[in-house]
Scaffold this active site. Sequence first.
Site, PDB file in Angstrom:
ATOM      1  CD  GLU A  20      11.822  47.216 -61.686  1.00 28.37           C
ATOM      2  OE1 GLU A  20      13.007  47.008 -62.032  1.00 28.37           O
ATOM      3  OE2 GLU A  20      10.933  47.447 -62.494  1.00 28.37           O
ATOM      4  CE  LYS A  70       8.157  43.643 -69.152  1.00 31.22           C
ATOM      5  NZ  LYS A  70       9.515  43.880 -68.649  1.00 31.22           N
ATOM      6  CD1 TRP A  81      -0.014  48.837 -61.303  1.00 33.13           C
ATOM      7  CD2 TRP A  81      -0.665  50.840 -62.007  1.00 33.13           C
ATOM      8  NE1 TRP A  81       0.899  49.766 -60.857  1.00 33.13           N
ATOM      9  CE2 TRP A  81       0.522  51.003 -61.277  1.00 33.13           C
ATOM     10  CE3 TRP A  81      -1.278  51.978 -62.546  1.00 33.13           C
ATOM     11  CZ2 TRP A  81       1.123  52.242 -61.064  1.00 33.13           C
ATOM     12  CZ3 TRP A  81      -0.684  53.213 -62.340  1.00 33.13           C
ATOM     13  CH2 TRP A  81       0.510  53.332 -61.603  1.00 33.13           C
ATOM     14  CG  HIS A 123      30.400  66.665 -55.662  1.00 29.48           C
ATOM     15  ND1 HIS A 123      31.149  67.803 -55.437  1.00 29.48           N
ATOM     16  CD2 HIS A 123      31.103  65.913 -56.552  1.00 29.48           C
ATOM     17  CE1 HIS A 123      32.244  67.759 -56.190  1.00 29.48           C
ATOM     18  NE2 HIS A 123      32.239  66.616 -56.867  1.00 29.48           N
ATOM     19  CB  CYS A 148      -5.821  47.849 -66.453  1.00 27.61           C
ATOM     20  SG  CYS A 148      -5.944  48.995 -65.093  1.00 27.61           S
ATOM     21  NE  ARG A 204      -2.027  45.342 -70.473  1.00 25.94           N
ATOM     22  CZ  ARG A 204      -1.464  45.904 -71.530  1.00 25.94           C
ATOM     23  NH1 ARG A 204      -0.558  45.254 -72.201  1.00 25.94           N
ATOM     24  NH2 ARG A 204      -1.819  47.102 -71.918  1.00 25.94           N
ATOM     25  CD  GLU A 239      18.507  48.453 -65.806  1.00 27.71           C
ATOM     26  OE1 GLU A 239      17.952  49.563 -65.707  1.00 27.71           O
ATOM     27  OE2 GLU A 239      17.866  47.408 -65.976  1.00 27.71           O
ATOM     28  CG  ASN A 280      -5.482  49.639 -70.077  1.00 21.36           C
ATOM     29  OD1 ASN A 280      -4.991  50.280 -69.142  1.00 21.36           O
ATOM     30  ND2 ASN A 280      -4.767  49.210 -71.097  1.00 21.36           N
ATOM     31  N   GLY A 281      -6.945  52.576 -68.962  1.00 21.52           N
ATOM     32  CA  GLY A 281      -6.691  53.961 -69.366  1.00 21.52           C
ATOM     33  C   GLY A 281      -7.199  54.914 -68.296  1.00 21.52           C
ATOM     34  CE  LYS A 297      15.662  45.989 -63.549  1.00 24.28           C
ATOM     35  NZ  LYS A 297      15.706  46.568 -64.875  1.00 24.28           N
TER      36      LYS A 297
HETATM   37  O1  M6R Z   1       8.152  49.348 -71.950  1.00 23.66           O
HETATM   38  P1  M6R Z   1       9.148  50.429 -71.668  1.00 23.66           P
HETATM   39  O2  M6R Z   1      10.538  50.071 -72.040  1.00 23.66           O
HETATM   40  O3  M6R Z   1       8.744  51.736 -72.297  1.00 23.66           O
HETATM   41  O4  M6R Z   1       9.083  50.619 -70.106  1.00 23.66           O
HETATM   42  C1  M6R Z   1       9.795  51.633 -69.465  1.00 23.66           C
HETATM   43  C2  M6R Z   1       9.835  51.418 -67.972  1.00 23.66           C
HETATM   44  O5  M6R Z   1       8.537  51.406 -67.455  1.00 23.66           O
HETATM   45  C3  M6R Z   1      10.523  50.104 -67.601  1.00 23.66           C
HETATM   46  O6  M6R Z   1      11.794  50.007 -68.158  1.00 23.66           O
HETATM   47  C4  M6R Z   1      10.629  49.987 -66.074  1.00 23.66           C
HETATM   48  O7  M6R Z   1      11.497  50.945 -65.577  1.00 23.66           O
HETATM   49  C5  M6R Z   1      11.084  48.575 -65.691  1.00 23.66           C
HETATM   50  N1  M6R Z   1      10.193  48.026 -64.713  1.00 23.66           N
HETATM   51  C6  M6R Z   1      12.444  48.520 -65.111  1.00 23.66           C
HETATM   52  O8  M6R Z   1      12.828  47.229 -64.800  1.00 23.66           O
END
Ligand code: M6R
Length: 607
Positions: A487, A602, A74, A503, A2, A27, A480, A100-101, A484
């Site tokens: 996501e 984010k 969010w 396995h 948020c 956010r 990773e 926010n929270g 990506k």
């Molecule tokens: O801000 P941070 O690095 O702590 O965030 C961690 C994850 O939320 C962040 O890396 C998330 O997995 C990304 N969206 C991946 O692209």
Amino acid sequence: MCGIMGYTGSKRAATVLLDGLARLEYRGYDSAGVALLEDGTLFVRKRAGRVSELAESLAAEGFAADMGIGHTRWATHGRPTERNAHPHTDGTGSIAVVHNGIIENHEELRAKLEAVGCRFVSDTDTEVIPHLIAENLHLGIEDAVRAACAALEGAYAIAVVSEAAPDRMIAVRKGSPLVIGLGEGEQFLASSVDALLPFTRRVVYLEDGEWAVLTRDSVEIFNRDGNPVEPDVKTLDAAAADVELGPYPHYMLKEIHEQPGVVRRMSAERIRDGRPVFDEMTLPNSELAAVERVVVQACGTSWHAGLVGKYYLERLAGVHTDVEISSEFRYCDPVLDPKTLVLSISQSGETADVLEGVRLAKGRALRTLSIVNVERSSIARESHQALYMGAGVEIGVASTKAFTAEVGMLFLLALHLGRIRWRLRPEFVAEQLDAFRMLPTAMERLLSSPDDADRIAAGIKDAHSMFFIGRGPSYPIALEGALKMKEISYIHAAGYPAGELKHGPLALIEDGTPVVVVCPRDGVTAKTVSNAQEARSRGAFVIGVVQEGDDEAASVFDEVLAIPAAPEMLSPLLTVIPLQLLAYRTAVLRGCNVDKPRNLAKSVTVE
Ligand code: M6R
């Protein structure tokens, strides 16, 4: 998660709030809303969906209000509907709150408030706050807000406006970030400086437990005991303002292309006289050299960077390293002896689980070091020592350049530890650093020929499921690459150590299932190539990330993403780039919202 924005001054508040909210949308983007005070009357407008939809509806109304608060959500409690969008109000509609929270005791508070006749109109935890303020309004708005906060459990940042005190906006920070922007005859409030950049560079970060009263001409800050605090005014530098998209269609693509610059800057700032430098380090070398175990804790992409870091810390510094996912670490009652260093990694510096991991370590009297991108973020401030990775503002929800910066920092830190632990010869360190300095040129070459990723993306865009495999430091790159892909393109993708496929996951390979094999030239190339063959002989469409000129490895694959030659240690900083491009192109071809993928945000400030 948020985003919160607030404004008081002489401009049209709606315009300022919408601009700030659009910059905070990373956010959260489930719904957006504003509360505007015009001639002493409160008007609340909200919409499910994006800030742009709210902007369209507000344009028609033409509010002239010069004070207001806004929110982009969010969803945590309650579906992402208009009814659950912020701001929330009390029963009379004269007090509005954005939050926010998470309010952990909201159910208990709601039951008490309902028992005295309050009527709730949303499913959110937030709605208890305006009702609590209303119950205490006879104390005056400031004390009413304080009394309400005294009843709240959990983490929150809130902003409040009310018809009872139409000249002021009240902000409270407990666990979730808030920053005040100072202007001439106007003041701003936001969850993050990104929203303030078009308006002011003079900011005050609220500390945990502090609250503030903002009028057009003044900002007063108080600590949790109600005593006034002298504002610590910071001036943001120009780099912080670099949030424009420029010629790129998406922030993710812009940030992918910024990676050579990130490594170049890091080399210039952190390599001197043939050795890595951490001038800001206050933890004494004697203490760092005596560390017997490093526990890295992080989430998501930062956790993947930590897995690459394990490889560096063990190979270069010879220190046993465990890499934990923060949401597990904080609840698993970890065994941590006094010679353990807890190393936290976070782009945002606000990830709730990572922050709690830092607090856990400090509670056990351990040293906490963090690698963070956002300066003065909560994790940076609460750790004994923060090392800033200097990646610049990262807007795309899918993290790219921050991953590269994290891995770069881990490489330099491991070399530093290796030096002060007398494990590495100075010539070896200098050679490694020379190779690191060459990376940006190799990255630029990779980025200048995206055609292979484009072609392969066109071939896989309709896949239902994908696999990414690799060994050693290429295993975290496989994770990773898979993250990506899922996501931003919403194709199911899973990463595995290459040797694990047989396995279990091999059972899922069907004719044409894409399997991406991260296979640079290293000590295990032949093993990884065999795993690729095993998948291919069961019908997989195998895509190899291989070193240029490695024809033997390349001959096994249906498609190849070639990377320039690099020392084994540094290959993760190259192999990740074609996987970022592949995910990006696939998502674009599938018509996905690359920078704001569904359900995500984010900065993950809830656990
Ligand atoms: O801000 P941070 O690095 O702590 O965030 C961690 C994850 O939320 C962040 O890396 C998330 O997995 C990304 N969206 C991946 O692209």
